[in-house]
Design an enzyme around this catalytic site. Structure first.
Site, PDB file in Angstrom:
ATOM      1  N   CYS A 163       1.130  -1.177   0.008  1.00 55.89           N
ATOM      2  CA  CYS A 163      -0.129   0.446  -0.071  1.00 55.89           C
ATOM      3  C   CYS A 163       0.390   1.203   0.454  1.00 55.89           C
ATOM      4  O   CYS A 163      -0.104   2.241  -0.124  1.00 55.89           O
ATOM      5  CB  CYS A 163      -0.825  -0.048   1.034  1.00 55.89           C
ATOM      6  SG  CYS A 163      -2.362  -1.685   0.514  1.00 55.89           S
TER       7      CYS A 163
HETATM    8  N1  COA Z   1     -20.174  -9.089   7.913  1.00 54.73           N
HETATM    9  C1  COA Z   1     -20.691  -9.367   9.099  1.00 54.73           C
HETATM   10  N2  COA Z   1     -20.254  -9.692  10.285  1.00 54.73           N
HETATM   11  C2  COA Z   1     -18.911  -9.783   9.966  1.00 54.73           C
HETATM   12  C3  COA Z   1     -17.867  -9.596   8.660  1.00 54.73           C
HETATM   13  C4  COA Z   1     -18.908  -9.381   7.663  1.00 54.73           C
HETATM   14  N3  COA Z   1     -18.265  -9.608   6.649  1.00 54.73           N
HETATM   15  N4  COA Z   1     -16.330  -9.521   9.108  1.00 54.73           N
HETATM   16  C5  COA Z   1     -16.407 -10.027  10.332  1.00 54.73           C
HETATM   17  N5  COA Z   1     -17.505  -9.902  10.920  1.00 54.73           N
HETATM   18  C6  COA Z   1     -18.006 -10.221  12.488  1.00 54.73           C
HETATM   19  C7  COA Z   1     -16.742 -11.326  13.209  1.00 54.73           C
HETATM   20  O1  COA Z   1     -17.023 -12.065  12.697  1.00 54.73           O
HETATM   21  C8  COA Z   1     -17.080 -10.329  14.233  1.00 54.73           C
HETATM   22  O2  COA Z   1     -17.297 -10.758  15.171  1.00 54.73           O
HETATM   23  P1  COA Z   1     -17.883 -11.068  17.185  1.00 54.73           P
HETATM   24  O3  COA Z   1     -16.965  -9.499  17.303  1.00 54.73           O
HETATM   25  O4  COA Z   1     -18.963 -11.321  16.747  1.00 54.73           O
HETATM   26  O5  COA Z   1     -16.530 -11.859  16.269  1.00 54.73           O
HETATM   27  C9  COA Z   1     -17.140  -9.054  14.308  1.00 54.73           C
HETATM   28  O6  COA Z   1     -17.636  -8.647  12.982  1.00 54.73           O
HETATM   29  C10 COA Z   1     -15.629  -8.210  14.242  1.00 54.73           C
HETATM   30  O7  COA Z   1     -14.900  -8.832  13.717  1.00 54.73           O
HETATM   31  P2  COA Z   1     -13.113  -8.144  13.159  1.00 54.73           P
HETATM   32  O8  COA Z   1     -12.380  -8.563  12.132  1.00 54.73           O
HETATM   33  O9  COA Z   1     -12.683  -7.363  14.215  1.00 54.73           O
HETATM   34  O10 COA Z   1     -14.174  -6.798  12.390  1.00 54.73           O
HETATM   35  P3  COA Z   1     -12.678  -4.489  12.706  1.00 54.73           P
HETATM   36  O11 COA Z   1     -14.376  -3.672  13.690  1.00 54.73           O
HETATM   37  O12 COA Z   1     -11.804  -5.195  13.215  1.00 54.73           O
HETATM   38  O13 COA Z   1     -13.068  -4.293  11.264  1.00 54.73           O
HETATM   39  C11 COA Z   1     -11.682  -4.430   9.562  1.00 54.73           C
HETATM   40  C12 COA Z   1     -12.334  -5.351   9.571  1.00 54.73           C
HETATM   41  C13 COA Z   1     -10.874  -5.402   8.044  1.00 54.73           C
HETATM   42  C14 COA Z   1     -12.352  -3.599   8.612  1.00 54.73           C
HETATM   43  C15 COA Z   1     -10.447  -3.280  10.498  1.00 54.73           C
HETATM   44  O14 COA Z   1      -9.893  -4.531  10.681  1.00 54.73           O
HETATM   45  C16 COA Z   1     -10.325  -2.478   9.296  1.00 54.73           C
HETATM   46  O15 COA Z   1      -9.588  -1.747   8.901  1.00 54.73           O
HETATM   47  N6  COA Z   1      -9.058  -2.815  10.021  1.00 54.73           N
HETATM   48  C17 COA Z   1      -7.772  -1.877   9.109  1.00 54.73           C
HETATM   49  C18 COA Z   1      -6.961  -2.839   8.333  1.00 54.73           C
HETATM   50  C19 COA Z   1      -6.267  -2.600   7.210  1.00 54.73           C
HETATM   51  O16 COA Z   1      -6.044  -1.244   7.035  1.00 54.73           O
HETATM   52  N7  COA Z   1      -5.270  -2.945   6.030  1.00 54.73           N
HETATM   53  C20 COA Z   1      -4.451  -2.659   5.644  1.00 54.73           C
HETATM   54  C21 COA Z   1      -5.078  -3.403   4.092  1.00 54.73           C
HETATM   55  S1  COA Z   1      -3.961  -2.195   3.004  1.00 54.73           S
END
Ligand code: COA
Length: 380
Positions: A163
């Protein structure tokens, strides 16, 4: 004409270019297709699931995606196969060696726009850096194909810092200008991230989109009147497995590894969020200090577009207050995460209203970990 000018060794951004694929996928369309896949998978594996030998897949939700990421839609190069629950990956006809590669094609479109906006003749460009998180092939370099297509006499090479590729590319280009090794450098970031995304992974299937950007970095002496002085750049990398993709040419040797999900993008999103926010905020504040700039006085932050919450926190730490959309614009809602291109799209779309003398920051961050900061001042 430009060959006779007296070079300054001061790098500037002369212009940018953007190519946006026509097709888009909304969260609603994406979730409908994902949930159809989940239903099919669970039905096909009903026996094992009922016997407790296998966990059923869980559906995705539009509400979760918008709340967790700020993403509402993404542009893609091939919508139908991505939404087809039997395929769930981009597909297009294979091209012969005589045809322009698809990555080069979109890179050239963005580059042409940047050249046009600067009024620059390709003959005056010395180098092309193709800076992106995924290359279509190992060699010949995508940059050299783009160079040939544009008719540039000089050199080109590919660079990948995930990125952060575009900001690393800008610093590399700026260093060529500073050293006098090049007067005009195109940094091209074609990002077909739909190819490395696992569209069957509920945790990340909504994250990415496709796009291409280009940045023309030049010696101030040859830049158009309206340009952006590059006041300073800073790069940082710290190894982490929290964003990883194990796809590579050595995988051929292990057929048992083929088709495994780790040959696509995987991440520990929560850890990334927690670890990258402080790293990036500190890098920005420290570098601003070195440059004699008050970070709270930055007129606009063009941040990497991965997650709205991350950007909110980083902007708050840098500016000392909650940033308005005017101070930290987002393109995440319509483009999703376009890897290295994200901060450049934000800059491209949201810089014309700034006044002469305004100072802003282009900043990217991601896998590696890696982070790049480019401080710029508008010159009318
Ligand atoms: N739909 C519904 N629920 C979902 C889901 C989806 N597509 N994906 C995950 N969940 C659920 C999970 O199962 C979890 O449930 P639980 O609390 O019962 O265990 C809950 O939602 C939270 O999941 P989590 O993965 O911890 O979500 P988050 O708040 O961390 O958000 C991201 C996920 C990926 C959006 C976030 O972590 C993020 O953007 N992080 C930074 C990533 C980044 O910048 N990466 C760089 C890439 S280049």
């Amino acid at each position: 004409m430009t060959k006779k000018i007296e070079l300054t060794g001061r790098p500037v951004i002369s212009s940018t270019g953007l190519f946006t694929p026509e097709e888009t996928i909304t969260n609603e369309e994406l979730v409908e297709s994902f949930n159809a896949y989940v239903e099919r998978f669970n039905a096909q594996n009903a026996q094992a699931i009922d016997a407790g030998e296998m966990e059923p897949l869980q559906p995705s939700s539009v509400e979760f995606i918008e709340k967790a990421s700020g993403i509402r839609a993404r542009h893609v190069m091939a919508k139908d196969p991505i939404l087809d629950p039997e395929v769930m990956a981009p597909r297009w006809p294979e091209r012969s060696n005589e045809e322009l590669s698809i990555l080069a094609e979109i890179g050239v479109k963005a580059a042409r726009q940047a050249l046009e906006r600067a009024g620059r003749d390709a003959a005056d460009v010395d180098a092309v850096l193709c800076a992106a998180s995924n290359m279509e092939r190992p060699y010949p370099a995508m940059a050299i194909e783009i160079q040939r297509e544009l008719g540039i006499d000089g050199f080109g090479f590919d660079m990948n810092v995930a990125c952060s590729s575009a900001t690393f590319g800008i610093q590399t280009a700026a260093d060529y200008v500073r050293s006098g090794n090049a007067r005009s450098v195109l940094v091209v970031s074609p990002e077909i991230t739909s190819g490395h995304l696992n569209w069957r992974d509920r945790d990340s299937h909504f994250i990415f989109g496709d796009v291409a950007t280009a940045v023309l970095v030049e010696d101030a002496a040859m830049a158009p009147d309206e340009h952006w002085d590059i006041l300073g750049t800073r790069l940082k990398t710290v190894f982490s497995n929290n964003i990883r993709n194990n796809f590579g040419f050595l995988n051929r040797a292990s057929p048992e590894g083929q088709g495994k999900a780790d040959k696509l993008f995987v991440q520990e999103g929560r850890k990334v969020f927690k670890e990258v926010v402080p790293m990036v905020a500190e890098m920005i504040v420290t570098e601003a200090d070195k440059l004699g700039l008050d970070p709270r006085g930055l007129r606009r932050l063009w941040l990497h577009q991965a997650n709205a919450g991350m950007n909110r926190l980083i902007a708050q730490r840098v500016l000392g207050h909650e940033a308005s959309p005017d101070e930290s614009p987002t393109v995440l809602d319509t483009y999703a995460n376009t890897s290295s291109a994200g901060s450049i799209i934000a800059f491209h779309k949201h810089n014309e209203d700034l006044a002469e003398g305004d100072v802003g920051l282009i900043c990217s961050f991601g896998a590696g970990y890696s982070a790049g900061a480019v401080f710029v001042r508008k010159m009318a």
